[in-house]
Design an enzyme around this catalytic site. Structure first.
Site, PDB file in Angstrom:
ATOM      1  N   SER A 177       6.191  -4.872  -0.151  1.00 19.55           N
ATOM      2  CA  SER A 177       5.186  -4.902  -1.219  1.00 19.55           C
ATOM      3  C   SER A 177       5.913  -5.136  -2.542  1.00 19.55           C
ATOM      4  O   SER A 177       6.600  -6.141  -2.679  1.00 19.55           O
ATOM      5  CB  SER A 177       4.365  -3.603  -1.238  1.00 19.55           C
ATOM      6  OG  SER A 177       3.342  -3.667  -2.193  1.00 19.55           O
ATOM      7  N   HIS A 203       2.488  -7.831   0.422  1.00 21.10           N
ATOM      8  CA  HIS A 203       1.294  -7.627  -0.398  1.00 21.10           C
ATOM      9  C   HIS A 203       1.322  -8.544  -1.618  1.00 21.10           C
ATOM     10  O   HIS A 203       2.103  -8.336  -2.546  1.00 21.10           O
ATOM     11  CB  HIS A 203       1.211  -6.170  -0.871  1.00 21.10           C
ATOM     12  CG  HIS A 203       1.021  -5.191   0.236  1.00 21.10           C
ATOM     13  ND1 HIS A 203       1.293  -3.852   0.091  1.00 21.10           N
ATOM     14  CD2 HIS A 203       0.573  -5.339   1.512  1.00 21.10           C
ATOM     15  CE1 HIS A 203       1.020  -3.220   1.229  1.00 21.10           C
ATOM     16  NE2 HIS A 203       0.592  -4.100   2.099  1.00 21.10           N
ATOM     17  N   ASP A 299       2.011   1.985   3.200  1.00 19.55           N
ATOM     18  CA  ASP A 299       1.407   1.110   4.207  1.00 19.55           C
ATOM     19  C   ASP A 299       2.412   0.812   5.321  1.00 19.55           C
ATOM     20  O   ASP A 299       3.512   0.342   5.073  1.00 19.55           O
ATOM     21  CB  ASP A 299       0.958  -0.200   3.550  1.00 19.55           C
ATOM     22  CG  ASP A 299       0.255  -1.136   4.531  1.00 19.55           C
ATOM     23  OD1 ASP A 299      -0.304  -0.643   5.527  1.00 19.55           O
ATOM     24  OD2 ASP A 299       0.263  -2.359   4.287  1.00 19.55           O
TER      25      ASP A 299
END
Length: 367
Positions: A177, A203, A299
């Site tokens: 991310s 992401h 995540d």
């Protein structure tokens, strides 16, 4: 003349700001709007502003901010040129602020490759409270991140492979991310170009992912593309999950890995999701190398733990080399990571894990 605000000049009474922000944008209206948005967060203080790269150099040197918000398009020196010089001479967390045109997407991804921490899209309307809160939170997260002087990428020679391979080709799964764009570029540069297939969840907004994928495919020897439903994964191939409203998962039939697309649910915090990708590999965990790179949040941590417990190899980026030690830390705390490594050592560890997997698989099958 662009307004220059010093942190000691206008701090609200009774408030001690924790993170100083400098806004660099040629539009005075955008600077004013950002100042209002960020001032609502008590952990942020807009300490200075600039409308050109020349002014920005002076303001940043004087204020020494914790984070810089930088526009892509500016008169004179562009945001990219300024960022390149800034990261070499005075590394500081930078958040790019850009529009959504194709040119903006390409430039923003190049900025992330140069070391910018995050990218934010200019909202279509300035009245969206949710967008305002998101901007403030991500600017604060960037202010808390680590930045590193950009080292030259080093492409390594291919690792030795087993000449008689089994039909149990390993698969590399990577989650990333915040800070992941630059980290992924470093990792891919060091991967064996003839190594196992790699599937990545990073992401990013969809247009940025498209640009990122094109830039990587142009730069490296591997075949790099966006994942599609039914796409077969082969050695030397790298795919990125697109941000197209669906999750990217994997499946295997007759020893062949392939991608599949699945609808998101209202409960999903991220789409595409590292959790959904990792979770989809549970039935073939013993043939998976799961990697968690820099990123905000957690995540994929729980699914990575399940993969590890089912026999997968788990590798995590360490705190010192992570831009944001969030996702790797969550995975490490759960016991999902077999080994923590610096970013510089990650590709070598993946290559070695793939070689050992192929050797062990060939031996177990009597090849």
């Amino acid at each position: 003349m662009t307004e220059v605000r010093h942190p000691l000049m206008a701090v609200p009474a009774g408030r001690t700001p924790t993170k100083k922000v400098v806004i660099v944008d040629d539009s005075s209206l955008v600077r004013k709007w950002l100042r209002i948005v960020l001032s609502k967060n008590p952990q942020l203080f807009v300490a200075g502003e600039a409308g050109t790269a020349h002014e920005a150099r002076r303001v940043i040197k004087s204020i020494q901010p914790d984070v810089v918000m930088l526009d892509i398009e500016m008169p004179g020196m562009s945001g990219l040129e300024f960022l390149d010089k800034l990261m070499r001479l005075y590394p500081v967390p930078v958040v790019m602020f850009s529009g959504m045109t194709e040119g903006d997407s390409d430039a923003t991804v190049r900025a992330l490759m140069l070391g910018a921490v995050d990218c934010l899209q200019k909202p279509r309307t300035g009245n969206d409270i949710k967008s305002q809160d998101m901007i403030a939170k991500r600017v604060y997260a960037a202010a808390c991140s680590r930045v590193h002087k950009r080292a030259a990428l080093q492409t390594i020679a291919p690792q030795p492979v087993v000449t008689r391979q089994s039909n149990r080709e390993p698969l590399v799964m990577i989650g990333a991310s915040t800070g992941g764009v630059a980290a992924l570029e470093t990792v891919i540069a060091g991967l064996d170009p003839h190594g196992p297939p790699v599937i990545i969840v990073q992401h990013m907004p969809g247009p940025y992912l498209i640009s990122f994928c094109k830039l990587l495919d142009h730069k490296f020897q591997q075949d790099i593309q966006l994942a599609q439903d039914g796409l077969v994964l082969r050695a030397g191939q790298i795919v990125l999950a697109p941000a197209a409203g669906q999750h990217t998962e994997i499946m295997r039939k007759n020893g062949v890995w392939s991608c599949r697309s699945r609808d998101r649910s209202d409960k999903d915090l991220h789409c595409p999701s590292v959790h959904r990708l990792f979770q989809s590999g549970l039935s073939d965990a013993s043939d998976i190398i799961a990697v968690m790179l820099t990123g905000l949040g957690r995540d994929g941590a729980d699914a990575m733990k399940a993969l590890h417990d089912a026999g997968a190899i788990g590798l995590g980026q360490d705190a010192q080399s992570s831009t944001v030690y969030g996702m790797p830390r969550a995975a490490w705390a759960l016991g999902a990571v077999s080994k923590q490594l610096s970013l510089a050592d990650m590709a070598t560890a993946i290559n070695q894990a793939a070689v050992e997997h192929r050797l062990n698989s060939a031996i177990s099958q009597g090849l």
